[in-house]
Write a protein that holds these residues in place. Structure first.
Motif, PDB file in Angstrom:
ATOM      1  N   LYS A 194       0.690  -6.096  -8.993  1.00  0.00           N
ATOM      2  CA  LYS A 194      -0.096  -6.586  -7.859  1.00  0.00           C
ATOM      3  C   LYS A 194       0.372  -6.065  -6.504  1.00  0.00           C
ATOM      4  CE  LYS A 194      -1.186 -10.878 -10.331  1.00  0.00           C
ATOM      5  NZ  LYS A 194      -0.993 -12.347 -10.382  1.00  0.00           N
TER       6      LYS A 194
ATOM      7  N   SER B 148       1.008  -2.861  -5.732  1.00  0.00           N
ATOM      8  CA  SER B 148       0.761  -1.419  -5.570  1.00  0.00           C
ATOM      9  C   SER B 148       0.056  -1.111  -4.253  1.00  0.00           C
ATOM     10  CB  SER B 148      -0.070  -0.887  -6.741  1.00  0.00           C
ATOM     11  OG  SER B 148      -1.310  -1.567  -6.825  1.00  0.00           O
ATOM     12  N   HIS B 149      -0.565  -2.140  -3.635  1.00  0.00           N
ATOM     13  CA  HIS B 149      -1.235  -1.939  -2.343  1.00  0.00           C
ATOM     14  C   HIS B 149      -0.269  -2.036  -1.170  1.00  0.00           C
ATOM     15  CE1 HIS B 149      -5.186  -1.771  -4.131  1.00  0.00           C
ATOM     16  NE2 HIS B 149      -4.997  -2.924  -4.740  1.00  0.00           N
ATOM     17  N   SER B 150       0.998  -2.274  -1.456  1.00  0.00           N
ATOM     18  CA  SER B 150       2.012  -2.285  -0.406  1.00  0.00           C
ATOM     19  C   SER B 150       2.561  -0.870  -0.246  1.00  0.00           C
ATOM     20  CB  SER B 150       3.159  -3.236  -0.772  1.00  0.00           C
ATOM     21  OG  SER B 150       4.279  -3.007   0.063  1.00  0.00           O
ATOM     22  N   PRO B 151       2.307  -0.202   0.881  1.00  0.00           N
ATOM     23  CA  PRO B 151       2.826   1.162   1.073  1.00  0.00           C
ATOM     24  C   PRO B 151       4.343   1.240   0.922  1.00  0.00           C
ATOM     25  CG  PRO B 151       1.191   0.655   2.750  1.00  0.00           C
ATOM     26  CD  PRO B 151       1.464  -0.630   2.021  1.00  0.00           C
TER      27      PRO B 151
ATOM     28  N   LYS C   9       5.059   0.649  -3.053  1.00  0.00           N
ATOM     29  CA  LYS C   9       4.252   1.392  -4.031  1.00  0.00           C
ATOM     30  C   LYS C   9       5.094   2.331  -4.890  1.00  0.00           C
ATOM     31  CE  LYS C   9       0.017   4.120  -4.379  1.00  0.00           C
ATOM     32  NZ  LYS C   9      -1.105   4.743  -3.625  1.00  0.00           N
TER      33      LYS C   9
ATOM     34  N   THR D  42       7.278   0.609  -7.902  1.00  0.00           N
ATOM     35  CA  THR D  42       6.690  -0.233  -8.953  1.00  0.00           C
ATOM     36  C   THR D  42       7.042   0.207 -10.374  1.00  0.00           C
ATOM     37  OG1 THR D  42       4.633   1.036  -8.769  1.00  0.00           O
ATOM     38  CG2 THR D  42       4.766  -1.032  -7.537  1.00  0.00           C
TER      39      THR D  42
ATOM     40  N   ASN E   6       3.301  -5.561   3.834  1.00  0.00           N
ATOM     41  CA  ASN E   6       2.173  -6.413   3.445  1.00  0.00           C
ATOM     42  C   ASN E   6       1.065  -5.588   2.790  1.00  0.00           C
ATOM     43  OD1 ASN E   6      -0.438  -6.340   5.319  1.00  0.00           O
ATOM     44  ND2 ASN E   6       1.328  -5.998   6.680  1.00  0.00           N
ATOM     45  N   THR E   7       0.317  -6.235   1.919  1.00  0.00           N
ATOM     46  CA  THR E   7      -0.690  -5.546   1.093  1.00  0.00           C
ATOM     47  C   THR E   7      -2.093  -5.598   1.690  1.00  0.00           C
ATOM     48  OG1 THR E   7      -1.079  -7.551  -0.204  1.00  0.00           O
ATOM     49  CG2 THR E   7       0.610  -6.031  -1.017  1.00  0.00           C
ATOM     50  N   LYS E   8      -2.229  -6.147   2.913  1.00  0.00           N
ATOM     51  CA  LYS E   8      -3.549  -6.307   3.527  1.00  0.00           C
ATOM     52  C   LYS E   8      -3.715  -5.481   4.798  1.00  0.00           C
ATOM     53  CE  LYS E   8      -5.020  -9.287   0.493  1.00  0.00           C
ATOM     54  NZ  LYS E   8      -6.143  -8.973  -0.413  1.00  0.00           N
ATOM     55  N   SER E   9      -2.811  -4.525   5.022  1.00  0.00           N
ATOM     56  CA  SER E   9      -2.887  -3.621   6.188  1.00  0.00           C
ATOM     57  C   SER E   9      -2.932  -4.388   7.513  1.00  0.00           C
ATOM     58  CB  SER E   9      -4.118  -2.706   6.081  1.00  0.00           C
ATOM     59  OG  SER E   9      -4.083  -1.952   4.893  1.00  0.00           O
TER      60      SER E   9
ATOM     61  N   THR F 232       0.543 -11.085  -0.818  1.00  0.00           N
ATOM     62  CA  THR F 232       0.068 -10.611   0.484  1.00  0.00           C
ATOM     63  C   THR F 232       1.212 -10.037   1.305  1.00  0.00           C
ATOM     64  OG1 THR F 232      -1.618 -12.342   0.451  1.00  0.00           O
ATOM     65  CG2 THR F 232      -1.203 -11.262   2.560  1.00  0.00           C
TER      66      THR F 232
END
Length: 424
Positions: A39, A41-44, A47, A50, A73-76, A291
């Motif tokens: 979950k 992987s959206h964190s730069p 990433k 992982t 954070n994963t929500k930019s 998040t």
């Protein structure tokens, strides 16, 4: 799925997994860690990690965590935008700040430096379920919660339901008004920092306050054995504790009255400070935070481990959290009444006056005199001084002498307490 159903789902999951893995915390940690890896992987920032073993993830302290806020954070969400939204909530006292439905909160934490936390609706639902399971308890009986803290949050309001009536008491409001409202509410559950619980206990003992909560919970500050004994004597109730900070819901009180880490959804690594392995810095991994992932985050609290708790929990017990307690300051207002100013207000007045202020201390040495140290340029000191004066004016406190000192008020080898009252 609506929010209330999410809470119920998480509550059932917590209870079932707690039962199934009661004697195998490591196994549930491993399952949750593997799920978390998928979950984030959206964190730069994370990433590239992982596919790496857990021990290859970097250990981060607060300064590193905040420096990389935008990447973690994963929500930019940008740090500057999050701070702006959270500060607006602080200034307007309207505690419903969010960015794209992500709750934003602001905390100075125990280190006294500001930080920002993010929580999605799913994460708020899980936090609420965990608090119901371990702190409030499940009941179909209607209950009223009185919650004293410096700031409210969507996160805390999440416990509101058909059966739970949540009432926030703003510590910026005078004690007299808060105590009047508390008397009118007559709460079932009382939640407050230790210093405020002592104010309430004094009102019960000496000022005719009549409340009889079923449960009393100490938060945000250390509860010393002396204060615990006094409060239990006044209220004739066991005083429960919650170890909650910007990094998550870390620990709760067991049936024996001892704090235990929530290791079914946290991994606690221990950086020991002594050869006896009794004192350590905790390195926290929250297995439910997506998040804003909290992975191998080193706290600056010093934990004294407790080894003789014979309760049913198999998680690490806490004897003491060293050095988290700053002092409340006491001044006379314009009417000649003593006013207690909690340390969190002072910390925030200082650190929010200029982003460059990192190292500071304030010590009350007389009834109307404090020593203030601010590392760096003279303008940083002047901004902090002005901010403190402005804060005290809200309490109708004036003519306080703020002396500039050139060294941090700290004895090497002891835990740093930035706000101290040596006058009392």
């Amino acid at each position: 799925m609506n929010f209330k159903l999410k809470i119920l789902y998480n509550l059932l999951e917590i209870k079932i997994l707690k039962f199934l893995f009661k004697n195998n915390i490591k196994k549930i940690q491993k399952i949750r860690w593997n799920l978390l890896l998928k979950k984030i992987s959206h964190s730069p920032f994370y990433k590239s990690y992982t596919t790496s073993p857990f021990e290859n993830f970097p250990v981060l302290e607060k300064k590193d965590f905040l420096k990389n806020f935008d990447l973690i954070n994963t929500k930019s969400i940008k740090y500057v935008n999050a701070v702006k939204v959270a500060l607006k909530a602080e200034n307007t006292r309207n505690f419903k700040p969010s960015i794209n439905d992500i709750t934003v909160g602001l905390s100075t934490g125990t280190s006294g430096n500001k930080s920002v936390f993010l929580a999605s609706e799913n994460e708020r639902a899980y936090w609420t379920a965990a608090v119901i399971d371990r702190v409030i308890g499940w009941s179909f009986k209607k209950r009223k919660i009185a919650f004293f803290l410096r700031a409210n949050s969507n996160l805390y309001e999440s416990v509101n339901s058909k059966w739970i009536n949540f009432n926030f008491f703003d510590l910026l409001i005078s004690n007299e008004k808060n105590l009047e409202r508390l008397q009118s509410l007559d709460p079932t559950i009382l939640v407050a920092q230790t210093s405020m619980l002592l104010v309430i206990a004094d009102a019960v003992q000496n000022k005719g306050l009549k409340i009889n909560p079923d449960k009393i919970i100490s938060v945000a500050e250390v509860l010393s054995n002396e204060d615990k004994g006094y409060l239990e004597k006044i209220f004739c109730k066991k005083i429960h504790q919650v170890y909650q900070c910007n990094e998550g819901f870390l620990a709760h009180t067991c049936e024996n009255g001892n704090l235990h880490f929530n290791e079914d959804f946290l991994i606690i690594e221990k950086e020991y400070l002594d050869t006896e392995k009794k004192r350590f810095y905790p390195i926290i991994t929250d297995l439910e935070r997506i998040t804003q992932p909290v992975i191998r985050y080193k706290l600056d609290d010093i934990i004294h481990e407790k080894f003789d708790c014979d309760c049913s929990l198999n998680s690490t017990a806490i004897e003491m959290i060293e050095g988290r307690k700053d002092d409340a300051l006491k001044f006379l207002n314009s009417m000649g009444k003593e006013v207690v100013v909690f340390p969190d207000f002072i910390r925030r007045a200082i650190v929010f006056s200029d982003d460059n202020i990192i190292n500071y201390s304030l010590t009350q040495i007389k009834e109307n005199t404090v020593n203030l140290f601010v590392d760096g340029k003279l303008e940083y000191f002047e901004k902090a001084k002005k901010s403190i004066v402005k804060l005290l004016e809200k309490f109708k406190i004036s003519d306080i002498h703020i002396h500039k000192v050139d060294t941090l008020d700290h004895i090497k080898g002891t835990k740093l307490r930035r706000i101290k009252n040596e006058f009392k």
